[in-house]
Scaffold this active site. Structure first.
Site, PDB file in Angstrom:
ATOM      1  N   GLY A  12       5.222  -6.696   4.462  1.00  0.00           N
ATOM      2  CA  GLY A  12       6.516  -7.225   4.040  1.00  0.00           C
ATOM      3  C   GLY A  12       7.120  -6.257   3.044  1.00  0.00           C
ATOM      4  CE1 TYR A  13      13.138  -6.772   2.221  1.00  0.00           C
ATOM      5  CE2 TYR A  13      11.883  -8.716   2.839  1.00  0.00           C
ATOM      6  CZ  TYR A  13      13.023  -7.965   2.922  1.00  0.00           C
ATOM      7  OH  TYR A  13      14.047  -8.382   3.715  1.00  0.00           O
ATOM      8  CG  ASN A  37       2.183  -7.004   8.928  1.00  0.00           C
ATOM      9  OD1 ASN A  37       2.207  -7.711   7.931  1.00  0.00           O
ATOM     10  ND2 ASN A  37       3.140  -7.021   9.822  1.00  0.00           N
ATOM     11  CE  LYS A  38      -0.137 -14.495  10.144  1.00  0.00           C
ATOM     12  NZ  LYS A  38       0.643 -15.636   9.777  1.00  0.00           N
ATOM     13  CD  GLU A 170      21.489 -15.607   2.104  1.00  0.00           C
ATOM     14  OE1 GLU A 170      20.316 -15.448   2.466  1.00  0.00           O
ATOM     15  OE2 GLU A 170      22.211 -14.679   1.695  1.00  0.00           O
ATOM     16  CG  ASP A 297       7.738 -14.128  -1.916  1.00  0.00           C
ATOM     17  OD1 ASP A 297       8.408 -13.447  -2.714  1.00  0.00           O
ATOM     18  OD2 ASP A 297       8.228 -14.695  -0.923  1.00  0.00           O
ATOM     19  CD  GLN A 314      17.361  -7.297  -7.364  1.00  0.00           C
ATOM     20  OE1 GLN A 314      17.759  -6.644  -8.287  1.00  0.00           O
ATOM     21  NE2 GLN A 314      17.885  -8.453  -7.068  1.00  0.00           N
ATOM     22  CE  LYS A 374      22.736 -11.406   1.920  1.00  0.00           C
ATOM     23  NZ  LYS A 374      21.648 -11.523   1.012  1.00  0.00           N
TER      24      LYS A 374
END
Ligand code: FAD
Length: 397
Positions: A12-13, A37-38, A170, A297, A314, A374
């Site tokens: 991920g990020y 990674n999956k 969103e 996260d 971010q 954005k």
């Protein structure tokens, strides 16, 4: 001395940016770097509300790892992590393979936090991966098709979005944009379609500036979204949701966006967590393990006032870059590591096509300018991970 083994879990990020730093800065054979990674792709989580609503294809939100990773420097394993044994410095995959490491980076992302609300896990969708958003999109379209065969079932045309945070707002914006197209395709009267956005907190977008919150709510209300703020969901059932007020909303589609917690593998592996996230030190290391770094996260960091930073892409990107740079220092025997200090540049939320709002620095921006900002920030990210080629291929104006 043998070459150090660096193992990165999750592309991920956080995990990807760590990997790309190592790829860029380390010479061949300085370290053995493995990424697990999956899937064989990285997905742009911040775009997932679009394919979920069907306003973009799921393919658009993913980038194949072989397009951005130099396999001469990075060994990629497509596999699912089952557990981490930090005392033994090993990671076990679901297929039984065991990977040993000297340094570990955990970037396994998040899982939906249901706050104990009965039935959410079983009956609600969540916007969390390419596979999950494909399912949401197909389900929404199927509900329109089903309604045409059972016109008394207006619950097929009622959509409940639980949570009015970033993701919920969103997604509502995109869904509201998609409804007219679906109504045309399936010959449905648009007045029969309902989108509810339900939030337990006293405001939508908790933590955002009140002007921005009002703007977002006005735009979405104009698009047909009905807000129920300060209204906790008590239960989710196969028939819809029951609110704390006792009201029941019959809906065949409930999408939960009300919160996330760190990946449960981290907690199950014995790390001390708060809502699934590990309170890391200033170098993003897990307490008690100098060789285990946690990014994105799964990591919990605090601001000067002692309040936790919310999990965002971010911060995950910046953590990945910091972690990668520090691992290079470690591999080269440099004694002083760089502490992680987030550099928040603002927050931007999209409110559907050509609409958005947010803060850039201390400036509030609205409407098309916010939507364009954005896009610019998306472009910057794509350039960072895949250069001009990827940016040009992926960005949609
Ligand atoms: P992720 O990006 O989630 O990556 C985790 C990776 O780990 C994935 O590749 C996954 O496949 C892999 N993985 C998971 N479990 C396993 C396993 N067991 N084995 C192997 N691999 C595994 N943040 C912002 O800053 N701005 C925004 O505009 C924004 N919008 C958002 C919109 C939506 C719809 C959503 C859902 C989130 C949004 N966020 C936004 C939040 C942001 O996406 C997350 O904070 C960010 O993705 C966290 O990065 P990460 O590296 O921790 O995890």
């Amino acid at each position: 001395m043998s070459t150090p083994k660096i193992l990165i879990l999750g592309a991920g990020y956080g995990g990807l940016l760590t990997t790309l730093q190592l790829q860029k800065k380390l010479n061949y054979n300085e370290a053995e770097v493995t990424l697990v990674n999956k899937h064989d792709y990285h997905y742009i989580t911040t775009w997932l509300h679009e394919p979920a609503a069907g306003t973009a294809s799921a393919d658009h939100a993913r980038v194949y790892l072989d397009q951005i990773i130099d396999t001469n420097k990075i060994r990629f394993i497509k596999g699912t992590v089952q557990s981490i044994q930090p005392e033994e410095r090993k990671v076990t995959l679901e297929n039984g393979d065991v990977l040993m490491y000297d340094y570990l980076v955990i970037g396994l992302g998040s899982e939906p936090e249901t706050f104990g609300i009965q039935g959410l896990k079983e009956h609600a969708f969540s916007i969390r991966s390419i596979n999950a958003v494909r399912q949401i999109r197909e389900h929404i379209e199927y509900m329109f098709a089903k309604y045409k065969m059972e016109p008394e079932r207006t619950d097929y045309l009622t959509f409940v979005v639980g949570g009015a945070g970033f993701t919920g707002i969103e997604f509502c914006g995109e869904l509201a944009d998609r409804i007219p197209e679906l109504c045309r395709e399936f010959d449905v009267n648009p007045e029969l379609v309902k989108i509810y956005n339900i939030e337990a907190a006293p405001t939508a977008l908790p933590g955002f500036d009140p002007d921005l919150v009002n703007y977002a709510m006005e735009v979405l209300t104009r698009k047909g979204v009905e807000f129920k703020i300060n209204t906790p969901i008590k239960q989710c059932t196969p028939e819809g949701v029951v609110l704390a007020t006792g009201e029941e909303i019959k809906s065949a589609t409930v999408v939960w966006t009300g919160g996330v917690r760190g990946n449960s593998i981290v907690e199950k592996s014995g790390f001390e967590v708060m809502r699934g996230r590990v309170k890391v030190d200033e170098y993003l290391r897990a307490p008690g393990y100098d060789n285990v770094f946690i990014v994105g996260d799964c990591a919990l960091i605090f601001n000067d006032q002692g309040r936790p930073y919310p999990p965002t892409a971010q911060i995950a990107v910046q953590e990945g870059e910091n972690c990668g740079a520090n691992l290079v220092k470690i591999v080269r025997g440099e004694a002083v590591l760089e502490p992680f200090v987030p550099n928040l540049q603002g927050t931007l939320a999209s409110l559907g096509k050509g609409e958005g709002m947010g803060m850039v620095g201390t400036k509030k921006i609205y409407g098309t300018s916010a939507a364009l900002m954005k896009k610019a920030s998306d472009l910057r990210y794509l350039y960072k991970i895949g250069g001009v080629g990827l940016a040009l291929k992926k960005v949609r104006l």
